[in-house]
Every structure is written in C-alpha cells, then in structure tokens.
Design an enzyme around this catalytic site. Structure first.
Site, PDB file in Angstrom:
ATOM      1  CE  LYS A  49      -2.206   1.614   3.767  1.00  0.00           C
ATOM      2  NZ  LYS A  49      -2.019   3.072   3.810  1.00  0.00           N
ATOM      3  CG  ASP A  75      -4.743   4.415   2.090  1.00  0.00           C
ATOM      4  OD1 ASP A  75      -5.897   4.860   1.984  1.00  0.00           O
ATOM      5  OD2 ASP A  75      -4.171   4.249   3.184  1.00  0.00           O
ATOM      6  CE  LYS A  77      -7.322   6.399   4.866  1.00  0.00           C
ATOM      7  NZ  LYS A  77      -5.856   6.260   4.683  1.00  0.00           N
ATOM      8  CG  ASP A  80     -12.624  17.834  -3.541  1.00  0.00           C
ATOM      9  OD1 ASP A  80     -13.564  18.625  -3.749  1.00  0.00           O
ATOM     10  OD2 ASP A  80     -11.439  18.203  -3.414  1.00  0.00           O
ATOM     11  CB  THR A 134      -9.017   1.339  11.943  1.00  0.00           C
ATOM     12  OG1 THR A 134      -7.950   1.902  11.167  1.00  0.00           O
ATOM     13  CG2 THR A 134      -9.758   0.366  11.077  1.00  0.00           C
ATOM     14  NE  ARG A 225       1.425   2.681  13.218  1.00  0.00           N
ATOM     15  CZ  ARG A 225       0.479   3.409  13.791  1.00  0.00           C
ATOM     16  NH1 ARG A 225       0.802   4.349  14.666  1.00  0.00           N
ATOM     17  NH2 ARG A 225      -0.794   3.219  13.489  1.00  0.00           N
TER      18      ARG A 225
HETATM   19  O1  C5P Z   1       0.775   1.092  11.118  1.00  0.00           O
HETATM   20  P1  C5P Z   1      -0.594   0.567  10.919  1.00  0.00           P
HETATM   21  O2  C5P Z   1      -0.646  -0.936  10.754  1.00  0.00           O
HETATM   22  O3  C5P Z   1      -1.583   1.069  11.934  1.00  0.00           O
HETATM   23  O4  C5P Z   1      -1.009   1.178   9.496  1.00  0.00           O
HETATM   24  C1  C5P Z   1      -2.301   1.130   8.989  1.00  0.00           C
HETATM   25  C2  C5P Z   1      -2.279   1.741   7.631  1.00  0.00           C
HETATM   26  O5  C5P Z   1      -3.611   1.702   7.108  1.00  0.00           O
HETATM   27  C3  C5P Z   1      -1.850   3.185   7.574  1.00  0.00           C
HETATM   28  O6  C5P Z   1      -1.123   3.361   6.368  1.00  0.00           O
HETATM   29  C4  C5P Z   1      -3.138   3.975   7.531  1.00  0.00           C
HETATM   30  O7  C5P Z   1      -3.028   5.159   6.791  1.00  0.00           O
HETATM   31  C5  C5P Z   1      -4.051   2.993   6.804  1.00  0.00           C
HETATM   32  N1  C5P Z   1      -5.479   3.127   7.063  1.00  0.00           N
HETATM   33  C6  C5P Z   1      -6.027   3.065   8.312  1.00  0.00           C
HETATM   34  N2  C5P Z   1      -7.383   3.215   8.509  1.00  0.00           N
HETATM   35  C7  C5P Z   1      -8.183   3.382   7.471  1.00  0.00           C
HETATM   36  C8  C5P Z   1      -7.646   3.428   6.179  1.00  0.00           C
HETATM   37  C9  C5P Z   1      -6.268   3.279   6.006  1.00  0.00           C
HETATM   38  O8  C5P Z   1      -5.300   2.869   9.283  1.00  0.00           O
HETATM   39  N3  C5P Z   1      -9.480   3.473   7.651  1.00  0.00           N
END
Ligand code: C5P
Length: 248
Positions: A49, A75, A77, A80, A134, A225
């Site tokens: 991603k 990603d 998002k 607009d 999330t 992460r």
């Molecule tokens: O580090 P972590 O596992 O929390 O990363 C989650 C990834 O998913 C990040 O790149 C974040 O921008 C993305 N994301 C998210 N929640 C969403 C959509 C995308 O955490 N609803």
C-alpha cells in the site's frame, strides 16, 4: 504478478487463504527504502500500500514503477466534490494500480462519479470506500456528530457503497462480520487495525489479530508499523502470514 495474489475462491467467498491478502503499508518517506522493501517482501507474495507519506515523497512515477512490480493499493482516500473525485480516480487508475479508495462519507453522488470514472478501463482497479477510520473510538464518533455505533455507521456506508457499485469497503476487523452479513455478493473488506498478539496498538482503536481477521472471513489485511518498525521486516511479514495460516 502471480496468481498467489488471488485467493482460490475469490475475496470473501471462500476459506482458502492466500499471501496476497496481506497488504503491507509502505509507510516510509524514502522512495529508495520503499523499493528495497518491495524487493525484500515480494517473494512472500504479499501486496503493498502506498499512502500519503510515500506518495508525497515519490509521486506518481514511484507509484507507476512499484505498480509494474507488484499489486499496489494507492491509499489516497479521495474526499471532494464528485467532479474532482472522478478526475482524481481517473488519474490514479492511469498509474496501473490494483486498488484505489475514496471516502464513503463523500456521499452517493461522489461514490457513483468515482465508479463511473473507471468505466471501460482495462485493467480496472478495485474501488473501495473508507467507512469509519480504524483510529476512531466512540468518543471521537460522538465529537464529530456521528450517532450510533461505529459498526452501524460502517454497515450504513457499506450498503451505500455497494448500491453505488463499489467493490468493497475499508473498515476495522470488528466490522467484518456485520458487513459480510448485511452486504451480499462477495463485497470486499479491507481492514487496517491489524495487530499481531502483543504488538502496540499505536493510534489504532478498533483492532484484531491477523488470525482474528481470517476467522471473520476478512479479505485483505493492511499492516504497517508491525512490519515497517520491525528489526527484520521480512521475518515480521512472514510471522503475520503464519498467523494467517500460511507458511511460505
Ligand atoms: O501502522 P498501521 O498498521 O496502523 O497502518 C495502517 C495503515 O492503514 C496506515 O497506512 C493507515 O493510513 C491505513 N489506514 C487506516 N485506517 C483506514 C484506512 C487506512 O489505518 N481506515
């Protein structure tokens, strides 16, 4: 690209788990490091991603380059007015990415415009809608004027996205069950908020383990992460696949 990326029975429809269901979030600001990670982790069969951080560092040429080597979920998002989102979706598709997303909260007209913008394109990227981030907890939901539970809002936005012809939604692992129950026809779930047992949640609120997502029948797991910050990202990604029931 190989068919390792496609679960045998199709997203949402079957029980066979494939490594392509794991999407590693390349949340780094150095395009060189992103290329290194793609090279290192591609043998595992995972997808990747590209989010805002890396996109702003490497731009469309980097995305196009990575999309030529692997499955890339762009990603960004989009949220607009319909005309602007439709144009952005077309630009994103021209980079030959596998999946793109918009915010479901942009509403019916915006979602329909995004989908129509992809009409007739080959290959056509999957189009998914972000429902409730999330990271949002109940307090933040109330603060931003959302009544009801996160799950209710996710299902409402998932139904709307389905009606507008989108392929699926981004939601938390906790909402896979209600979405699968209430939105028919292999509507895809993409779930960030995934943490291996014992890992720090960071800013994520509505989380589950990789095994939990698979048990719920989730289609794609986004993990950032826990892989990006691991001393050995290859081992971290391989361990997550093992948790999903895959031993590459
Ligand atoms: O580090 P972590 O596992 O929390 O990363 C989650 C990834 O998913 C990040 O790149 C974040 O921008 C993305 N994301 C998210 N929640 C969403 C959509 C995308 O955490 N609803």
């Amino acid at each position: 690209m190989t068919d390792k990326h496609n679960p045998k029975h199709g997203p949402g429809g079957g029980k066979e788990v494939s490594p392509g269901q794991l999407i590693v979030a390349l949340d780094v600001s150095d395009p060189g490091r992103a290329r290194e990670l793609v090279e290192m982790l591609s043998p595992l069969g995972v997808g990747f991603k590209v989010g805002l951080e890396l996109f702003l560092a490497g731009g469309p040429p980097l995305v196009k380059d990575l999309a030529g080597r692997s499955q890339i979920f762009l990603d960004l998002k989009f949220h607009d007015i319909p005309n602007t989102v439709a144009a952005a979706v077309r630009s994103a598709a021209s980079l030959k990415v596998w999946m793109i997303n918009v915010h479901a909260a942009g509403g019916r007209k915006m979602l329909a415009a995004a989908r129509e913008a992809l009409e007739g394109l080959t290959p056509k990227p999957l189009l998914v809608a972000v429902t409730v981030l999330t990271s949002m907890d109940d307090r933040e939901m109330i603060e931003t004027g959302c009544v009801g539970s996160a799950a209710d809002r996710v299902v409402r936005l998932a139904r709307l996205s389905k009606e507008c012809g989108l392929d699926g939604v981004v939601c938390s692992p906790l909402e896979i069950d209600p979405v699968k129950e209430q939105v028919p026809d292999n509507f895809i779930t993409v779930t960030p908020g995934v943490r291996p047992p014992g890992e720090d949640a960071g800013d994520q609120s509505r989380i589950a383990t990789p095994a939990g997502v698979i048990r719920s029948g989730g289609d794609y797991l986004v993990v950032g992460r826990p892989v990006m910050r691991a001393p050995d990202p290859f081992v971290a990604a391989r361990n997550i696949l093992a948790e999903m029931g895959i031993n590459p």
